[in-house]
Design a protein around this motif. Structure first.
Motif, short mmCIF file in Angstrom:
data_model
loop_
_atom_site.label_atom_id
_atom_site.label_comp_id
_atom_site.label_asym_id
_atom_site.label_seq_id
_atom_site.Cartn_x
_atom_site.Cartn_y
_atom_site.Cartn_z
N LEU A 174 0.84 -1.19 0.00
CA LEU A 174 0.00 0.00 0.00
C LEU A 174 0.88 1.24 0.00
CD1 LEU A 174 -1.83 -2.31 1.30
CD2 LEU A 174 -3.10 -0.43 2.36
N GLU A 178 -2.51 5.82 0.28
CA GLU A 178 -3.61 4.93 0.62
C GLU A 178 -3.63 4.63 2.12
OE1 GLU A 178 -5.89 0.95 -1.04
OE2 GLU A 178 -3.87 1.40 -1.76
N GLN A 206 -7.17 -5.07 6.49
CA GLN A 206 -6.43 -5.73 5.41
C GLN A 206 -6.32 -7.24 5.63
OE1 GLN A 206 -5.78 -4.19 2.71
NE2 GLN A 206 -6.27 -2.14 3.48
#
Length: 220
Positions: A174, A178, A206
């Motif tokens: 990421l 983000e 996640q």
């Protein structure tokens, strides 16, 4: 509305009375209960919905989805005739998954051609074939490729994982933008918290089972 309120109050506060004795000493027969009309029942139900609306479903968070690529013949991967196809696949992945780390992008395309290892030669070839359209941000040794319509400084998006294995990403996959947007979302929903708890919340979204020291340091 006053009529509905009065009817509700009457229904809630009126207590049934016990049987009364008649002159002959026998208990009086209680009167038959008065049934509410259909119109009154509908009025009460309508008012109940007004004062206690049905709960609104929580919005679904955007989920990370991988691009689907047609399978290629690994024997033809390095052929000059395959380069246009490789460039098109690179752009397809960037549009679907961007911002995306370079090592994830190259791995995705290489796997579509049946190549299980992404060595330096493959990376150099694919890096040279990445179309110039779209922004690029660099974090250390990793380059993140963005769709051509995205502007990193104004981008407010993020993606989370679901039950599919392919939607799960490690934090080094990421980009900083983000991660920052995801952190801002969590803080806006739950208020202030510690860096450790913020890191755990991001890892949970996640589907990362354990929050490592490296993950916490990256989020910090």
């Amino acid at each position: 509305m006053r009529k509905i309120l009065a009817r509700l109050e009457d229904l809630l506060t009126t207590e049934p009375k016990g049987p009364t004795a008649r002159e002959d000493g026998q208990p009086d027969t209680p009167p038959d209960p008065v049934e509410a009309s259909a119109a009154e029942v509908e009025e009460v139900a309508t008012y109940a919905k007004l004062v206690q609306p049905e709960p609104v479903a929580a919005p679904k968070l955007p989920v990370y989805r991988v691009a689907e690529l047609p399978a290629g013949n690994g024997d033809n991967f390095y052929d000059p005739a395959s380069r246009a196809v490789l460039a098109e696949q690179l752009m397809r992945v960037i549009r679907a998954e961007g911002p995306i780390a370079d090592f994830v992008l190259f791995r995705r395309v290489a796997r579509a051609w049946g190549l299980q290892r992404t060595g330096r030669r493959i990376e150099e070839l694919l890096r040279a074939l990445v179309p110039p359209a779209g922004a690029r941000t660099v974090e250390g040794d990793v380059t993140f490729y963005w769709p051509e319509t995205s502007q990193p400084a104004q981008w407010e998006g993020f993606r989370v994982a679901d039950d599919l294995e392919e939607s799960k990403r490690q934090l080094d996959e990421l980009c900083a933008e983000e991660l920052g947007n995801l952190a801002m979302f969590i803080l806006s929903e739950h208020g202030g918290t510690s860096v450790s708890e913020l890191a755990r919340s991001i890892c949970r979204l996640q589907r990362i089972a354990r929050t490592s020291a490296d993950a916490e340091a990256r989020i910090a």
